[in-house]
Write a protein that holds these residues in place. Structure first.
Motif, short mmCIF file in Angstrom:
data_model
loop_
_atom_site.label_atom_id
_atom_site.label_comp_id
_atom_site.label_asym_id
_atom_site.label_seq_id
_atom_site.Cartn_x
_atom_site.Cartn_y
_atom_site.Cartn_z
N GLY A 117 3.67 -5.04 12.93
CA GLY A 117 2.50 -6.02 12.83
C GLY A 117 1.91 -5.98 11.82
N THR A 118 1.04 -7.24 11.67
CA THR A 118 -0.29 -7.22 10.67
C THR A 118 0.00 -6.76 9.28
OG1 THR A 118 -0.79 -9.01 12.15
CG2 THR A 118 -1.72 -9.46 10.01
N LEU A 119 -0.32 -5.91 9.41
CA LEU A 119 -1.41 -4.72 8.23
C LEU A 119 0.31 -4.39 7.78
CD1 LEU A 119 -4.66 -3.21 9.52
CD2 LEU A 119 -3.87 -4.95 7.56
N GLN A 120 1.10 -4.03 8.65
CA GLN A 120 2.40 -3.73 8.24
C GLN A 120 2.70 -4.16 7.30
OE1 GLN A 120 5.04 -1.59 11.31
NE2 GLN A 120 6.60 -1.21 9.77
N ARG A 121 3.35 -5.92 7.83
CA ARG A 121 4.08 -6.49 6.98
C ARG A 121 3.23 -6.88 5.97
NH1 ARG A 121 4.05 -8.84 11.79
NH2 ARG A 121 2.33 -10.39 12.06
N ALA A 122 2.33 -7.30 5.75
CA ALA A 122 0.85 -7.33 4.61
C ALA A 122 1.72 -6.35 3.56
CB ALA A 122 0.10 -7.76 4.97
N CYS A 123 1.26 -4.95 3.66
CA CYS A 123 1.41 -4.12 3.08
C CYS A 123 2.94 -3.69 2.43
CB CYS A 123 1.18 -3.05 3.67
SG CYS A 123 1.62 -1.59 3.13
N MET A 124 4.38 -4.32 3.43
CA MET A 124 5.66 -4.09 3.06
C MET A 124 5.41 -5.54 1.89
SD MET A 124 6.95 -1.75 3.65
CE MET A 124 9.04 -1.98 3.48
N LYS A 125 4.55 -6.48 1.65
CA LYS A 125 4.95 -7.29 1.25
C LYS A 125 4.29 -7.60 -0.26
CE LYS A 125 5.80 -11.04 3.89
NZ LYS A 125 5.28 -12.33 5.02
N SER A 126 3.26 -6.30 -0.78
CA SER A 126 2.36 -6.32 -1.56
C SER A 126 3.53 -5.71 -2.27
CB SER A 126 1.29 -5.01 -1.23
OG SER A 126 1.82 -3.63 -1.04
N GLU A 127 2.70 -5.54 -4.04
CA GLU A 127 3.63 -5.08 -4.75
C GLU A 127 2.68 -3.77 -5.39
OE1 GLU A 127 3.34 -8.22 -7.53
OE2 GLU A 127 4.36 -9.58 -6.45
N ARG A 128 2.68 -3.05 -4.48
CA ARG A 128 2.07 -1.63 -4.35
C ARG A 128 3.07 -0.92 -4.81
NH1 ARG A 128 -2.02 -4.32 -2.23
NH2 ARG A 128 -4.37 -4.46 -2.85
N LYS A 129 3.25 0.15 -5.52
CA LYS A 129 4.24 0.65 -5.37
C LYS A 129 4.26 1.66 -5.00
CE LYS A 129 4.08 1.21 -11.22
NZ LYS A 129 3.97 1.62 -12.25
N ALA A 130 3.24 2.56 -4.65
CA ALA A 130 3.00 3.29 -2.90
C ALA A 130 3.14 2.49 -1.62
CB ALA A 130 1.61 4.06 -3.00
N ALA A 131 3.49 1.85 -1.37
CA ALA A 131 4.16 0.83 0.09
C ALA A 131 5.68 1.03 -0.13
CB ALA A 131 3.67 -0.15 -0.51
N ASN A 132 5.52 1.63 1.14
CA ASN A 132 7.15 1.55 1.78
C ASN A 132 6.95 2.25 3.35
OD1 ASN A 132 6.77 4.73 2.98
ND2 ASN A 132 6.18 5.40 1.32
N ARG A 133 8.05 2.23 3.50
CA ARG A 133 7.96 1.75 5.42
C ARG A 133 7.17 2.31 6.35
NH1 ARG A 133 11.88 -1.58 7.42
NH2 ARG A 133 13.64 -2.15 5.61
N SER A 134 7.46 4.21 5.78
CA SER A 134 6.51 5.16 6.74
C SER A 134 5.36 4.70 5.96
CB SER A 134 7.50 6.39 5.71
OG SER A 134 8.46 6.86 5.66
N LEU A 135 5.21 4.85 4.89
CA LEU A 135 3.38 4.18 4.97
C LEU A 135 3.08 3.09 5.51
CD1 LEU A 135 0.79 5.48 4.02
CD2 LEU A 135 1.72 3.71 1.41
N CYS A 136 3.45 2.24 5.04
CA CYS A 136 2.83 0.63 6.00
C CYS A 136 2.77 0.73 7.18
CB CYS A 136 3.42 -0.06 5.30
SG CYS A 136 3.95 -0.47 4.18
N SER A 137 4.30 1.70 7.86
CA SER A 137 3.87 2.05 9.37
C SER A 137 2.89 2.48 9.83
CB SER A 137 5.71 2.88 9.43
OG SER A 137 4.93 3.30 11.08
N CYS A 138 2.33 3.16 9.46
CA CYS A 138 1.12 4.67 9.69
C CYS A 138 0.24 3.47 9.89
CB CYS A 138 1.69 5.95 8.57
SG CYS A 138 0.59 7.03 8.88
N ILE A 139 0.01 3.29 8.54
CA ILE A 139 -0.86 2.00 8.46
C ILE A 139 -1.79 1.23 9.56
CG2 ILE A 139 -2.39 0.03 7.10
CD1 ILE A 139 -1.46 1.38 4.36
#
Length: 103
Positions: free
Chosen positions: A25-47
């Motif tokens: 989804g839109t937020l998952q893609r934005a999360c994965m592209k972000s440079e935040r250290k905490a961003a990972n597939r599991s977290l971005c999928s959950c968001i």
């Protein structure tokens, strides 16, 4: 949004099914592209899952811009526009839901 990501680091233990890039989804893609250290597939999928339950598609597109420009969230929050106020209420619900689901 930064608070949501930082408090949701434990999302890796949830082990959700990770969709392919085409299904993300839109937020998952934005999360994965972000440079935040905490961003990972599991977290971005959950968001993204939290967003699907609380935000419309247009809300998700607007929220995704906060990953690139965090200051924009403050502009929206402080805006006098009724549409921004209504969005911000939904966005706060999304944030609470994401924190509950992803931490």
């Amino acid at each position: 949004m930064k608070h949501i990501i930082l408090t949701a680091v434990l999302a890796a233990t949830l082990a959700p099914v990770v969709p392919t890039t085409a299904e993300a989804g839109t937020l998952q893609r934005a999360c994965m592209k972000s440079e935040r250290k905490a961003a990972n597939r599991s977290l971005c999928s959950c968001i993204q899952k939290a967003a699907k339950g609380t935000l419309s598609s247009s809300d998700q597109r607007l929220a995704a811009t906060f990953f690139r420009d965090p200051h924009k969230s403050q502009e929206i929050r402080q805006s006098d526009r009724t549409s921004h106020e209504v969005f911000w209420k939904r966005y706060k619900e999304f944030g609470a839901r994401a924190q509950q689901m992803c931490s």
